[in-house]
Design a protein around this motif. Structure first.
Motif, PDB file in Angstrom:
ATOM      1  N   LYS A  42       1.654  -5.399  22.430  1.00 48.87           N
ATOM      2  CA  LYS A  42       1.945  -6.023  21.133  1.00 48.87           C
ATOM      3  C   LYS A  42       1.736  -5.000  20.024  1.00 48.87           C
ATOM      4  N   ARG A  43       2.547  -5.102  18.991  1.00 50.81           N
ATOM      5  CA  ARG A  43       2.434  -4.197  17.844  1.00 50.81           C
ATOM      6  C   ARG A  43       1.258  -4.622  16.968  1.00 50.81           C
ATOM      7  N   PRO A  44       0.295  -3.705  16.764  1.00 48.74           N
ATOM      8  CA  PRO A  44      -0.886  -4.065  15.972  1.00 48.74           C
ATOM      9  C   PRO A  44      -0.630  -3.973  14.475  1.00 48.74           C
ATOM     10  N   GLY A  45      -1.427  -4.710  13.729  1.00 51.14           N
ATOM     11  CA  GLY A  45      -1.437  -4.539  12.284  1.00 51.14           C
ATOM     12  C   GLY A  45      -2.061  -3.188  11.963  1.00 51.14           C
ATOM     13  N   MET A  46      -1.922  -2.766  10.720  1.00 49.85           N
ATOM     14  CA  MET A  46      -2.430  -1.451  10.337  1.00 49.85           C
ATOM     15  C   MET A  46      -3.937  -1.338  10.524  1.00 49.85           C
ATOM     16  N   ALA A  47      -4.698  -2.352  10.104  1.00 48.23           N
ATOM     17  CA  ALA A  47      -6.157  -2.290  10.217  1.00 48.23           C
ATOM     18  C   ALA A  47      -6.577  -2.210  11.685  1.00 48.23           C
ATOM     19  N   GLN A  48      -5.922  -2.955  12.551  1.00 50.42           N
ATOM     20  CA  GLN A  48      -6.229  -2.907  13.983  1.00 50.42           C
ATOM     21  C   GLN A  48      -5.879  -1.535  14.556  1.00 50.42           C
ATOM     22  N   ALA A  49      -4.767  -0.960  14.133  1.00 50.48           N
ATOM     23  CA  ALA A  49      -4.369   0.369  14.611  1.00 50.48           C
ATOM     24  C   ALA A  49      -5.393   1.418  14.196  1.00 50.48           C
ATOM     25  N   LEU A  50      -5.909   1.314  12.978  1.00 53.70           N
ATOM     26  CA  LEU A  50      -6.943   2.253  12.540  1.00 53.70           C
ATOM     27  C   LEU A  50      -8.164   2.166  13.452  1.00 53.70           C
ATOM     28  N   ARG A  51      -8.580   0.936  13.789  1.00 56.65           N
ATOM     29  CA  ARG A  51      -9.725   0.762  14.695  1.00 56.65           C
ATOM     30  C   ARG A  51      -9.434   1.381  16.058  1.00 56.65           C
ATOM     31  N   LEU A  52      -8.245   1.122  16.593  1.00 54.63           N
ATOM     32  CA  LEU A  52      -7.868   1.669  17.903  1.00 54.63           C
ATOM     33  C   LEU A  52      -7.846   3.200  17.890  1.00 54.63           C
ATOM     34  N   ALA A  53      -7.466   3.781  16.763  1.00 64.37           N
ATOM     35  CA  ALA A  53      -7.392   5.237  16.637  1.00 64.37           C
ATOM     36  C   ALA A  53      -8.742   5.860  16.265  1.00 64.37           C
ATOM     37  N   LEU A  72     -10.197   5.535  13.310  1.00 60.53           N
ATOM     38  CA  LEU A  72     -10.098   5.988  11.925  1.00 60.53           C
ATOM     39  C   LEU A  72     -10.638   4.916  10.986  1.00 60.53           C
ATOM     40  N   PRO A  73     -11.205   5.321   9.854  1.00 59.47           N
ATOM     41  CA  PRO A  73     -11.727   4.338   8.902  1.00 59.47           C
ATOM     42  C   PRO A  73     -10.601   3.723   8.065  1.00 59.47           C
ATOM     43  N   LEU A  74     -10.815   2.490   7.643  1.00 60.86           N
ATOM     44  CA  LEU A  74      -9.941   1.864   6.649  1.00 60.86           C
ATOM     45  C   LEU A  74     -10.461   2.303   5.286  1.00 60.86           C
ATOM     46  N   GLU A  75      -9.660   3.087   4.581  1.00 57.74           N
ATOM     47  CA  GLU A  75     -10.074   3.593   3.272  1.00 57.74           C
ATOM     48  C   GLU A  75      -9.446   2.729   2.182  1.00 57.74           C
ATOM     49  N   GLY A  76     -10.284   2.271   1.240  1.00 59.71           N
ATOM     50  CA  GLY A  76      -9.776   1.475   0.137  1.00 59.71           C
ATOM     51  C   GLY A  76      -9.644   0.014   0.499  1.00 59.71           C
ATOM     52  N   ARG A  77      -8.734  -0.674  -0.178  1.00 61.73           N
ATOM     53  CA  ARG A  77      -8.533  -2.115  -0.014  1.00 61.73           C
ATOM     54  C   ARG A  77      -7.277  -2.368   0.810  1.00 61.73           C
ATOM     55  N   HIS A  78      -7.434  -3.134   1.886  1.00 64.27           N
ATOM     56  CA  HIS A  78      -6.273  -3.537   2.689  1.00 64.27           C
ATOM     57  C   HIS A  78      -5.393  -4.448   1.825  1.00 64.27           C
ATOM     58  N   HIS A  79      -4.095  -4.306   1.964  1.00 62.71           N
ATOM     59  CA  HIS A  79      -3.088  -5.031   1.177  1.00 62.71           C
ATOM     60  C   HIS A  79      -3.042  -4.552  -0.265  1.00 62.71           C
ATOM     61  N   ARG A  80      -3.365  -3.302  -0.480  1.00 62.90           N
ATOM     62  CA  ARG A  80      -3.127  -2.610  -1.751  1.00 62.90           C
ATOM     63  C   ARG A  80      -2.191  -1.480  -1.363  1.00 62.90           C
ATOM     64  N   GLY A  81      -1.001  -1.443  -1.927  1.00 55.05           N
ATOM     65  CA  GLY A  81       0.030  -0.498  -1.503  1.00 55.05           C
ATOM     66  C   GLY A  81      -0.416   0.945  -1.465  1.00 55.05           C
ATOM     67  N   GLU A  82      -1.097   1.386  -2.505  1.00 58.07           N
ATOM     68  CA  GLU A  82      -1.545   2.778  -2.570  1.00 58.07           C
ATOM     69  C   GLU A  82      -2.522   3.093  -1.429  1.00 58.07           C
ATOM     70  N   ASP A  83      -3.463   2.193  -1.179  1.00 58.11           N
ATOM     71  CA  ASP A  83      -4.444   2.410  -0.113  1.00 58.11           C
ATOM     72  C   ASP A  83      -3.810   2.286   1.263  1.00 58.11           C
ATOM     73  N   ASP A  84      -2.926   1.303   1.434  1.00 57.54           N
ATOM     74  CA  ASP A  84      -2.277   1.133   2.735  1.00 57.54           C
ATOM     75  C   ASP A  84      -1.410   2.340   3.086  1.00 57.54           C
TER      76      ASP A  84
END
Length: 188
Positions: free
Chosen positions: A142-153, A155-167
């Motif tokens: 299944k295709r993961p959401g971005m936050a899940q992909a960061l965890r799998l890789a 990598l940290p989630l930097e900034g606010r999820h669902h903010r275009g610049e941070d995403d």
């Protein structure tokens, strides 16, 4: 690598949204464009940009503010959609530089909104769906959401999820992760 020296635009948009159906007469419109420039040859993110876009046919709902943090007052200070497209084309070479997004939503939203408003589509044909590349590279079903992909890789989630610049910044980190594995299209 390409005519722009191995640079890639990673784009993420936020659009007006509602908890359920949009109010009568309103449509989903882009209200923020996040763009991170990736130098694939150097293996680093080189530019982080944000364009606020003033909606013309919708308003920012309480639900949308809760999700993105964007308010109507904030996006009212933005540029019109056609001006945002021109800015992408001129300042960020969107027509000649390859680009990527997490999934196809961003590409389809731009196409829909350009058709509806008569604005010139700012991007060229070289688009990569980073979510599909990540899914294949990691052998996922299944295709993961971005936050899940960061965890799998890892990598940290930097900034606010669902903010275009941070995403866009975070998606760019995933692109570099994939390139480092030799899994990004065109990577050695």
């Amino acid at each position: 690598m390409d005519s722009t020296g191995g640079l890639l635009n990673v784009v993420d948009v936020e659009a007006t949204c509602w908890d359920g159906e949009p109010p009568r007469g309103e449509v989903s419109e882009i209200i923020e464009i996040g763009l991170t420039v990736v130098d694939l040859g150097a293996g680093r993110r080189t530019g982080r940009h944000r364009v606020l876009v003033r909606p013309a046919r919708s308003t920012v709902s309480v639900f949308c503010t809760g999700l993105t943090g964007l308010t109507q007052a904030e996006v009212d200070t933005g540029v019109g959609f056609a001006d945002a497209c021109r800015l992408l084309a001129t300042r960020h070479r969107a027509g000649s530089r390859p680009w990527a997004s997490w999934g196809d939503y961003d590409r389809h939203q731009f196409a829909r909104q350009c058709r509806a408003t008569g604005a010139a589509y700012p991007f060229g044909r070289r688009h990569t769906n980073a979510k599909a590349v990540f899914t294949e590279a990691h052998g996922l079903r299944k295709r993961p959401g971005m936050a899940q992909a960061l965890r799998l890789a890892g990598l940290p989630l930097e900034g606010r999820h669902h903010r275009g610049e941070d995403d866009a910044w975070n998606i760019a980190a995933l692109v570099l992760h994939l390139a480092g594995r030799g899994s990004w299209p065109g990577s050695p």
